[in-house]
Design a protein around this motif. Sequence first.
Motif, PDB file in Angstrom:
ATOM      1  N   GLN A 582       0.839  -1.201   0.000  1.00 13.89           N
ATOM      2  CA  GLN A 582       0.000   0.000   0.000  1.00 13.89           C
ATOM      3  C   GLN A 582       0.879   1.257   0.000  1.00 13.89           C
ATOM      4  N   ALA A 583       1.952   1.230   0.775  1.00 11.78           N
ATOM      5  CA  ALA A 583       2.850   2.392   0.846  1.00 11.78           C
ATOM      6  C   ALA A 583       3.523   2.649  -0.497  1.00 11.78           C
ATOM      7  N   ARG A 584       3.787   1.606  -1.269  1.00 10.11           N
ATOM      8  CA  ARG A 584       4.421   1.789  -2.571  1.00 10.11           C
ATOM      9  C   ARG A 584       3.430   2.286  -3.624  1.00 10.11           C
ATOM     10  N   MET A 594      -5.583  12.859   6.981  1.00  6.04           N
ATOM     11  CA  MET A 594      -6.767  12.297   6.364  1.00  6.04           C
ATOM     12  C   MET A 594      -6.328  11.772   4.998  1.00  6.04           C
ATOM     13  N   THR A 595      -6.293  10.467   4.857  1.00 10.36           N
ATOM     14  CA  THR A 595      -5.731   9.845   3.661  1.00 10.36           C
ATOM     15  C   THR A 595      -6.847   9.393   2.719  1.00 10.36           C
ATOM     16  N   SER A 596      -6.671   9.707   1.439  1.00 10.93           N
ATOM     17  CA  SER A 596      -7.636   9.276   0.423  1.00 10.93           C
ATOM     18  C   SER A 596      -6.897   8.974  -0.867  1.00 10.93           C
ATOM     19  N   GLU A 597      -7.607   8.330  -1.787  1.00  9.91           N
ATOM     20  CA  GLU A 597      -6.986   7.980  -3.069  1.00  9.91           C
ATOM     21  C   GLU A 597      -8.063   7.837  -4.135  1.00  9.91           C
ATOM     22  N   GLY A 603     -13.791   1.021 -16.208  1.00 16.40           N
ATOM     23  CA  GLY A 603     -14.609   2.119 -16.694  1.00 16.40           C
ATOM     24  C   GLY A 603     -15.243   2.962 -15.606  1.00 16.40           C
ATOM     25  N   ARG A 604     -14.883   2.723 -14.352  1.00 15.74           N
ATOM     26  CA  ARG A 604     -15.395   3.509 -13.229  1.00 15.74           C
ATOM     27  C   ARG A 604     -14.223   4.172 -12.510  1.00 15.74           C
ATOM     28  N   TRP A 605     -14.499   5.327 -11.938  1.00 13.94           N
ATOM     29  CA  TRP A 605     -13.527   5.993 -11.074  1.00 13.94           C
ATOM     30  C   TRP A 605     -13.903   5.711  -9.620  1.00 13.94           C
ATOM     31  N   TYR A 606     -12.913   5.343  -8.811  1.00 17.24           N
ATOM     32  CA  TYR A 606     -13.133   5.012  -7.403  1.00 17.24           C
ATOM     33  C   TYR A 606     -12.422   6.027  -6.518  1.00 17.24           C
ATOM     34  N   PHE A 607     -13.119   6.418  -5.442  1.00 13.33           N
ATOM     35  CA  PHE A 607     -12.548   7.340  -4.453  1.00 13.33           C
ATOM     36  C   PHE A 607     -12.646   6.663  -3.089  1.00 13.33           C
ATOM     37  N   ALA A 768      -7.765  -0.723  -0.923  1.00 10.28           N
ATOM     38  CA  ALA A 768      -9.088  -0.601  -1.539  1.00 10.28           C
ATOM     39  C   ALA A 768      -9.635  -1.943  -1.992  1.00 10.28           C
ATOM     40  N   ALA A 769      -8.748  -2.911  -2.270  1.00  7.29           N
ATOM     41  CA  ALA A 769      -9.207  -4.210  -2.770  1.00  7.29           C
ATOM     42  C   ALA A 769     -10.228  -4.875  -1.838  1.00  7.29           C
TER      43      ALA A 769
END
Length: 813
Positions: A582-584, A594-597, A603-607, A768-769
């Motif tokens: 995850q760190a890589r 506050m961490t996000s990605e 075909g979808r964007w994930y937040f 996220a997986a």
Amino acid sequence: MPAFDQIIPNDLPAPLTQWFSAQGWTPHAHQIQMLQAAGNALLIAPTGGGKTLAGFLPTLAAACRDKIGAGLHTLYVSPLKALTHDIGRNLARPVADLGLSCRIEDRTGDTPATQRARQRVDPPHVLLTTPESLALMLSYPEAPKIFGALRRVVIDEIHALAESKRGDQLMLCLSRLRSLAPDMQVAGLSATVENPAALAQFMGGAEIVLADAGPQPDIAMLPTSAAPPWSGAGGAYAARDVMRAIADARLTLVFINTRAQAELFFQALWAVNDENLPIGLHHGSLSRDARRRVEAAMAEGSLRAVVATGSLDLGLDWGDVDLVIQIGAPKNIKRLVQRIGRANHRFDTPSRARIVPANRFEVLECIAALQAVEAGELDGDGRAPVGGWDVLCQHILLLACSAPLDADALYAEVTRAGPYAGLTRADFDACMDFVATGGYALRAYDRWQRLVLRDGLWHLRDPRAAKAIRMNIGTIVAPELLSVRRGPRGGAPLGEIEESFAAALSPGDTFLIGGQTVRYDRLRDMIVEVTPQPTREPKIAVFNGLKMATSTELSARVLDLIGDRAAWAALPDHIRDWLALQARVAQLPKPGTMTSETFQRGGRWYFALYSFAGRNANQTLGLLLTHRMERDALAPLGFVATDYACLIWGLEPVRDPAPLLDPEGLRAGLQDWLAENAMMKRNFRSVATVAGLIQRNLPGARKSGKQATFSSDILYDTLRKFDPDHLLLQITRAESMRGLADFGRIEEMLRTRGQLVHSMAPHVTPFAAPLMLEAGRIPIKGAGTARLLEDEAARMMAEAGLTLEGFAAKTQA
């Protein structure tokens, strides 16, 4: 060690001194302190430290001196019906050994009606009961006679009651008891208290007695042959490992957090029970007879394991339990400590417990919980709770059933209760007005005119209403439950399932209850009739269960663990590799940030936002953030929430989350959402039921869940329109902010973790997986969904060889 006669004080009666000696016991110092306490006392002692005996020692001493006359002398209050049964069995032993003429009885919802009626005119010397049953007894005109001779009240597991409306109800009842029996003493008993002074304040004031902490528990992760899965909460992957641990112990308690999961794990254990060891199942939706059979089998030593929910994690003294296994993260440090204490229930023997995380994220939570237990830290803000107004309204109604009320005297009495010490006279009068008239918008309706003022006293307007009021007592508003019985009328009861689940069943469908698969036959007279069907694959009954969120303290410990690479040495190899990857790929959450990605897939964007704010808060964040994303044309399609994070997917990427997380904007969005949200109506129904506005049970009839929901929805809409500041709407809004939305944790998160760290990841990230595999996805029907439909329509037209324009032209031709 001092001589026996140097420890036991002179005022302990000789029969008790001899009894202790015959058992080979020496009284603990905290037991003697409880005996000598001049007033109310709060005992905090580890599990197995003899808390129950300490609570009852003054009663036994008084009985030995023949100072217990006719009538009720000691009242024992427990949060669990099963605990009253257990205490009654254990207390009977010294009473019999000492030859005391002391009658002990219980009084709960399971007590036969004939026995409850007799207790009103001929109470026992010692009565074992629950907060609800005590409140009901105080509603009868005979209450002054029943409780007039009361000298002691023992409250077991008081910390568990202090955290709910049941505690408010009990403290109001204690305040009334003090008016009826001014000389009574109260003893509170607990093993897990983060702030003793606050709990003593909750009791209305008490001397704090601290026992020696005892030996450190033997607690660790249970080694498993397979690594935990990425998602899920059942722990079935470890069933064979748990079965091996059961085989190596005398008696094992296997705790799991919800009733549905308990049913599933019980089945998983049976599937690998190659030695055919006797194991049982215990949870609140099983029939009383089923629960009692399991409890009796445990007491007899004929079981090797019991799979249980919170129905067995408080106070029960099963001396032969030598191992506790917690399936899934405990979510709360105090809960884990309480459950650990069920093993080796002796003061000088360390409790032995093992934890089985249900998924990879829970490995981190379980390790954090183990570290907290080792450090002796508990969770909770430590503040004395503030009493609920809906509970006060119910209390006023119940007391009016007993006798006419003087408002001034009642206000003085109520404010002697710890949770209501700060209640203003204006707020009390608002509660009295609601009970009497229903409030401004409802005072024109005769059905809510319940009290009338005559000669300076508030009387029940219709004394016949007392029966309906008593039938609707309680502060726990559970979903409508239907009884499940084997075969046609008169068949054996198996337990209860929720009405909403029963409504989804068709004849022939199968489900699990009590560890067995049954086939649904029919619904008749609000009873679900079933036939055992062991060969069929079951559906799973959706029990209400306990939907717990990870505590603030435990979440903070998990975040500390992730952010401190030096602490990774305590983690399994697969977890260390997961964190390093995850760190890589993106960023690791850590304290103060506050961490996000954002990443793209299929075909979808994930937040993904790693808030570690708990399941309820993340659910609220998902709703609020998708609303703001809709406003910003980011086309969200849905989200999923866990205790650790919120994952949102849509058609456009979130490149800068700062505007979405603006605190003022989130609060404004929350107010708008709460005003229209259907969950507000559900919360209102709960508040209105506790306060007595809605009655589910009526003499000779019972409303179905649908009828009660319809009635409460109409009332909610009416009050919002004509009386928006109605007392019950105020309560509903406050409770929704605190419970449903858990917005306080969101604000705390935004305040303490001010640095926003966002990554545009090249693909799905290791953190996220698991979120993408999580069940419970919530779709968002907005502009994004409309765009998908338009794109799909265009693709289908193209496949048919037509453009939309060409199709229109041919149609016109």
